[in-house]
Design a protein around this motif. Structure first.
Motif, PDB file in Angstrom:
ATOM      1  N   HIS A  78      19.890 -15.068   8.384  1.00 36.75           N
ATOM      2  CA  HIS A  78      18.924 -14.144   7.607  1.00 36.75           C
ATOM      3  C   HIS A  78      17.431 -14.305   7.997  1.00 36.75           C
ATOM      4  CE1 HIS A  78      18.513 -11.779   3.939  1.00 36.75           C
ATOM      5  NE2 HIS A  78      17.566 -12.518   3.661  1.00 36.75           N
ATOM      6  N   ALA A  79      17.006 -15.690   8.335  1.00 36.70           N
ATOM      7  CA  ALA A  79      15.543 -15.822   8.406  1.00 36.70           C
ATOM      8  C   ALA A  79      15.085 -15.014   9.854  1.00 36.70           C
ATOM      9  CB  ALA A  79      15.447 -17.445   8.769  1.00 36.70           C
ATOM     10  N   ALA A  80      15.937 -15.189  10.725  1.00 30.64           N
ATOM     11  CA  ALA A  80      15.581 -14.559  12.128  1.00 30.64           C
ATOM     12  C   ALA A  80      15.755 -13.030  12.027  1.00 30.64           C
ATOM     13  CB  ALA A  80      16.664 -15.106  13.219  1.00 30.64           C
ATOM     14  N   SER A  81      16.786 -12.328  11.316  1.00 34.91           N
ATOM     15  CA  SER A  81      17.073 -11.024  10.979  1.00 34.91           C
ATOM     16  C   SER A  81      15.904 -10.490  10.100  1.00 34.91           C
ATOM     17  CB  SER A  81      18.179 -10.879  10.401  1.00 34.91           C
ATOM     18  OG  SER A  81      19.320 -11.124  11.206  1.00 34.91           O
ATOM     19  N   MET A  82      15.278 -11.248   9.291  1.00 33.59           N
ATOM     20  CA  MET A  82      13.920 -10.583   8.409  1.00 33.59           C
ATOM     21  C   MET A  82      12.853 -10.632   9.220  1.00 33.59           C
ATOM     22  SD  MET A  82      15.250 -10.016   5.351  1.00 33.59           S
ATOM     23  CE  MET A  82      16.823  -9.135   6.131  1.00 33.59           C
ATOM     24  N   ALA A  83      12.839 -11.747  10.181  1.00 33.91           N
ATOM     25  CA  ALA A  83      11.668 -11.461  11.059  1.00 33.91           C
ATOM     26  C   ALA A  83      11.661 -10.426  11.972  1.00 33.91           C
ATOM     27  CB  ALA A  83      11.412 -12.918  11.715  1.00 33.91           C
ATOM     28  N   GLU A  84      12.760 -10.343  12.556  1.00 33.73           N
ATOM     29  CA  GLU A  84      13.159  -9.161  13.338  1.00 33.73           C
ATOM     30  C   GLU A  84      12.928  -8.050  12.906  1.00 33.73           C
ATOM     31  OE1 GLU A  84      14.441  -7.353  17.159  1.00 33.73           O
ATOM     32  OE2 GLU A  84      13.916  -9.489  16.358  1.00 33.73           O
ATOM     33  N   LEU A  85      12.929  -7.552  11.438  1.00 39.16           N
ATOM     34  CA  LEU A  85      12.494  -6.671  10.846  1.00 39.16           C
ATOM     35  C   LEU A  85      11.048  -6.410  10.558  1.00 39.16           C
ATOM     36  CD1 LEU A  85      15.563  -6.189   8.394  1.00 39.16           C
ATOM     37  CD2 LEU A  85      15.170  -4.739  10.067  1.00 39.16           C
ATOM     38  N   GLY A  86      10.116  -7.417  10.799  1.00 36.70           N
ATOM     39  CA  GLY A  86       8.838  -7.476  10.738  1.00 36.70           C
ATOM     40  C   GLY A  86       8.295  -8.212   9.697  1.00 36.70           C
ATOM     41  N   HIS A  87       8.887  -9.002   8.941  1.00 34.82           N
ATOM     42  CA  HIS A  87       8.527  -9.844   7.770  1.00 34.82           C
ATOM     43  C   HIS A  87       7.828 -11.033   8.379  1.00 34.82           C
ATOM     44  CE1 HIS A  87      10.072  -6.983   4.869  1.00 34.82           C
ATOM     45  NE2 HIS A  87      11.331  -6.983   5.540  1.00 34.82           N
ATOM     46  N   ASP A  88       7.086 -11.797   7.698  1.00 31.52           N
ATOM     47  CA  ASP A  88       6.820 -13.168   7.877  1.00 31.52           C
ATOM     48  C   ASP A  88       7.415 -14.125   7.331  1.00 31.52           C
ATOM     49  OD1 ASP A  88       5.025 -15.396   8.494  1.00 31.52           O
ATOM     50  OD2 ASP A  88       3.335 -14.913   7.291  1.00 31.52           O
ATOM     51  N   VAL A  89       8.295 -14.717   8.150  1.00 36.01           N
ATOM     52  CA  VAL A  89       9.406 -15.684   7.745  1.00 36.01           C
ATOM     53  C   VAL A  89       9.085 -17.215   7.838  1.00 36.01           C
ATOM     54  CG1 VAL A  89      11.766 -15.911   7.548  1.00 36.01           C
ATOM     55  CG2 VAL A  89      10.888 -13.864   7.823  1.00 36.01           C
ATOM     56  N   VAL A  90       9.388 -17.946   6.876  1.00 34.81           N
ATOM     57  CA  VAL A  90       9.485 -19.624   7.244  1.00 34.81           C
ATOM     58  C   VAL A  90      10.771 -19.964   6.851  1.00 34.81           C
ATOM     59  CG1 VAL A  90       8.471 -19.976   4.815  1.00 34.81           C
ATOM     60  CG2 VAL A  90       8.692 -21.762   6.975  1.00 34.81           C
ATOM     61  N   GLY A  91      11.576 -20.508   7.651  1.00 34.29           N
ATOM     62  CA  GLY A  91      13.060 -21.167   7.402  1.00 34.29           C
ATOM     63  C   GLY A  91      12.810 -22.711   6.879  1.00 34.29           C
ATOM     64  N   TRP A 142      19.965 -11.977  -7.687  1.00 32.91           N
ATOM     65  CA  TRP A 142      21.298 -12.422  -6.705  1.00 32.91           C
ATOM     66  C   TRP A 142      21.581 -11.251  -5.933  1.00 32.91           C
ATOM     67  CZ3 TRP A 142      21.434 -17.636  -7.559  1.00 32.91           C
ATOM     68  CH2 TRP A 142      22.315 -18.186  -6.948  1.00 32.91           C
ATOM     69  N   ASN A 143      21.667 -11.602  -4.319  1.00 30.76           N
ATOM     70  CA  ASN A 143      21.826 -10.624  -3.480  1.00 30.76           C
ATOM     71  C   ASN A 143      22.978 -11.302  -2.584  1.00 30.76           C
ATOM     72  OD1 ASN A 143      19.849 -10.135  -0.655  1.00 30.76           O
ATOM     73  ND2 ASN A 143      21.331  -8.618  -1.569  1.00 30.76           N
ATOM     74  N   PRO A 144      24.126 -11.039  -2.744  1.00 33.40           N
ATOM     75  CA  PRO A 144      25.244 -11.633  -2.000  1.00 33.40           C
ATOM     76  C   PRO A 144      25.174 -11.069  -0.614  1.00 33.40           C
ATOM     77  CG  PRO A 144      26.145  -9.919  -3.646  1.00 33.40           C
ATOM     78  CD  PRO A 144      24.712 -10.219  -3.731  1.00 33.40           C
ATOM     79  N   GLU A 145      25.506 -12.130   0.261  1.00 33.52           N
ATOM     80  CA  GLU A 145      25.809 -11.588   1.679  1.00 33.52           C
ATOM     81  C   GLU A 145      27.234 -11.239   1.950  1.00 33.52           C
ATOM     82  OE1 GLU A 145      27.574 -13.142   3.934  1.00 33.52           O
ATOM     83  OE2 GLU A 145      28.203 -15.175   2.622  1.00 33.52           O
ATOM     84  N   PHE A 146      27.365 -10.360   3.164  1.00 30.99           N
ATOM     85  CA  PHE A 146      28.734 -10.002   3.563  1.00 30.99           C
ATOM     86  C   PHE A 146      28.940  -9.989   5.178  1.00 30.99           C
ATOM     87  CE2 PHE A 146      27.232  -7.529  -0.436  1.00 30.99           C
ATOM     88  CZ  PHE A 146      28.331  -7.816  -1.249  1.00 30.99           C
ATOM     89  N   LEU A 147      28.529 -10.928   5.448  1.00 30.55           N
ATOM     90  CA  LEU A 147      28.357 -11.416   6.813  1.00 30.55           C
ATOM     91  C   LEU A 147      29.670 -11.529   7.614  1.00 30.55           C
ATOM     92  CD1 LEU A 147      25.240 -13.536   7.568  1.00 30.55           C
ATOM     93  CD2 LEU A 147      25.471 -11.134   7.272  1.00 30.55           C
ATOM     94  N   ARG A 148      29.928 -10.894   8.732  1.00 23.80           N
ATOM     95  CA  ARG A 148      31.172 -11.501   9.452  1.00 23.80           C
ATOM     96  C   ARG A 148      30.597 -12.087  10.817  1.00 23.80           C
ATOM     97  NH1 ARG A 148      32.667  -5.634  11.410  1.00 23.80           N
ATOM     98  NH2 ARG A 148      30.197  -5.596  11.369  1.00 23.80           N
ATOM     99  N   GLU A 149      31.233 -13.307  10.870  1.00 24.30           N
ATOM    100  CA  GLU A 149      30.851 -14.043  11.942  1.00 24.30           C
ATOM    101  C   GLU A 149      31.215 -13.350  13.229  1.00 24.30           C
ATOM    102  OE1 GLU A 149      31.788 -18.343  12.038  1.00 24.30           O
ATOM    103  OE2 GLU A 149      31.616 -18.295  10.013  1.00 24.30           O
ATOM    104  N   GLY A 150      30.372 -13.285  14.225  1.00 27.98           N
ATOM    105  CA  GLY A 150      30.533 -12.574  15.687  1.00 27.98           C
ATOM    106  C   GLY A 150      29.705 -11.334  15.417  1.00 27.98           C
ATOM    107  N   PHE A 151      29.306 -11.019  14.195  1.00 31.97           N
ATOM    108  CA  PHE A 151      28.716  -9.592  13.879  1.00 31.97           C
ATOM    109  C   PHE A 151      27.594  -9.856  12.955  1.00 31.97           C
ATOM    110  CE2 PHE A 151      33.022  -8.522  15.046  1.00 31.97           C
ATOM    111  CZ  PHE A 151      32.898  -7.826  16.173  1.00 31.97           C
ATOM    112  N   ALA A 152      27.077 -11.067  12.473  1.00 37.81           N
ATOM    113  CA  ALA A 152      26.367 -11.425  11.615  1.00 37.81           C
ATOM    114  C   ALA A 152      24.869 -10.929  11.773  1.00 37.81           C
ATOM    115  CB  ALA A 152      26.176 -12.912  11.310  1.00 37.81           C
ATOM    116  N   VAL A 153      24.245 -10.813  12.919  1.00 43.00           N
ATOM    117  CA  VAL A 153      23.036 -10.159  13.081  1.00 43.00           C
ATOM    118  C   VAL A 153      23.034  -8.843  12.784  1.00 43.00           C
ATOM    119  CG1 VAL A 153      21.131  -9.633  14.612  1.00 43.00           C
ATOM    120  CG2 VAL A 153      22.336 -11.936  14.770  1.00 43.00           C
TER     121      VAL A 153
END
Length: 435
Positions: free
Chosen positions: A15-28, A145-156
């Motif tokens: 999530h941190a890397a993806s939010m940064a990829e979208l242009g946000h300023d992120v700290v993990g 609350w913002n649930p995630e729906f990630l599939r491993e292997g396709f999470a990004v």
């Protein structure tokens, strides 16, 4: 936007890397210094396709950094909590220790007007409890609350291009904040559901319960098919043409595993019992039992193919992770099968493209190799239990030439039985006849 992500495990790091990829300023933020050191250097502490690339690009662009100090999250406008909720020891219930600890540490530094957003999968009622605590603390921060729906292997991809967004909010103004976070996805037409805390919490566990039910249903049909001589793969094809049912997740095999479905359905059942509604999801207990029986079935098939006893017989186990394109061995049916066969005295040699290191650390008693050829050499039986593409694409004649005797269990029903039998194999699938 300025965003913090609390917890840099599988969910949080992606999530941190993806939010940064979208242009946000992120700290993990994470308490594990070694994990933070790896991430800060652009290296993922687990295997996930596409993650190293966006980690590196976001760090180099100056939009992503990592820290062990919660104070470094203080100036964020939006804080995501993405820590784990494992199964409690000795219980089916979810362990909220990490969620509660992350929340309280964050609440101590969160600025007034900032939004704390839960992404962890939690028992229904957790968000309402945390919101009440936040009010009592008087920080001026709010909760969603913002649930995630990630599939491993396709999470990004699932994070950057989600198939839906669910917002559980108490204040309608928070919808605008989350819309700003997910502006790219919303602009691309991603459906957005705005609801209350309880519904948002139930969405994730309900989705996992439904998927687990569908998988275990077809595996229950596999048990019947094996008894009467039917083919469960053709059965799934036939019923999958019904638009009300659909073909996806109707693949019989050794069952599901991983860090989500097994523990989430158990936690859901435990929470329903706490709410006095155990009967509403009592079927989940049987879903879990069906799933675990498929592992037994693979072990039983191995013994049958080897004359009733696996003791001293060389068996190649192809696959260790719970699914392909991952190094995750949590509750992995594949690794469990390898351990059970070893426990029965088999000479097991196990292999996997990405899961060997994690498996060796957890079960050093097993013999491992990263070479498929080495695993198959002189084996009396091959057991395919994780459907990596390289195992699906094995050439039967080449495998037969390497093995001491050509026997194979197709634990995922991904091989062509006719092709393997033509090469001289004694082939066994899961709920499908061999000829």
């Amino acid at each position: 936007m300025r965003i913090s992500v609390i917890g840099c495990g599988y969910l949080g790091a992606v999530h941190a890397a993806s939010m940064a990829e979208l242009g946000h300023d992120v700290v993990g933020i994470d308490v594990d210094a070694r994990k933070i050191e790896l991430l800060a250097s652009g290296r993922a502490p687990f295997f996930e396709p596409g993650l190293p690339e966006i980690l590196t690009s976001a760090i180099e662009a100056g939009r992503l950094r990592f820290s062990t100090d919660m104070a470094d999250a203080a100036d964020a406008e939006v804080h995501f909590i993405g820590v784990g909720t494992p199964q409690q020891l000795g219980s089916s219930a979810a362990d909220l220790t990490y969620v509660d600890a992350a929340f309280r540490s964050l609440a101590a530094v969160a600025a007034p007007g900032s939004l704390i957003v839960g992404k962890s999968t939690v028992p229904v009622g957790t968000a309402a409890r945390l919101a009440a605590e936040l009010d009592e603390l008087g920080t001026g921060a709010r909760l969603a609350w913002n649930p995630e729906f990630l599939r491993e292997g396709f999470a990004v991809k699932d994070t950057i291009e989600p198939d839906r967004l669910v917002y559980g909010v108490a204040d309608p103004a928070d919808v605008e904040v989350l819309d700003a976070v997910y502006a790219a996805a919303i602009g691309a037409g991603t459906p957005r559901i705005v609801t209350d805390f309880a519904t948002a919490e139930l969405v994730k566990v309900s989705a996992n319960a439904f998927l687990a039910t569908k998988i275990s249903f077809i595996n229950a049909m596999a048990e019947i098919a094996e008894t009467v001589g039917a083919d469960v793969t053709q059965l799934a094809d036939a019923i999958g043409h019904d638009a009300r049912i659909g073909r996806r997740f109707l693949n019989a095999g050794v069952g599901f595993g991983g860090g989500c479905l097994p523990k989430d359905i158990r936690a859901f059942a435990a929470r329903a019992e706490e709410l006095g509604r155990a009967e509403s999801v009592s079927f989940l207990r049987e879903i879990d039992a069906i799933n675990l029986r498929r592992r037994d079935r693979v072990v039983d098939l191995a013994a049958s193919l080897l004359g009733g006893d696996v003791h001293g017989r060389r068996i190649a186990v192809l696959g260790l992770t719970f699914k392909p394109d991952s190094d995750d061995i949590r509750d992995s049916p594949a690794l469990d099968v390898a351990v059970r066969l070893h426990g029965l005295g088999a000479d097991v040699i196990a292999t996997d493209p990405e899961g060997v290191a994690n498996s060796r650390a957890k079960h050093p008693q097993l013999a491992f190799t990263e070479s498929t050829d080495e695993a198959l050499a002189e084996a009396e039986l091959a057991v395919l239990v994780t459907e990596w593409s390289e195992y699906r694409e094995l050439v039967p004649a080449d495998v037969a030439a390497a093995m001491r005797s050509p026997r194979i269990i197709d634990g995922r029903n991904v091989l062509d039985p006719a092709a393997w039998m033509e090469a001289g194999f004694d082939y066994r699938g899961m709920g499908r006849h061999a000829g």
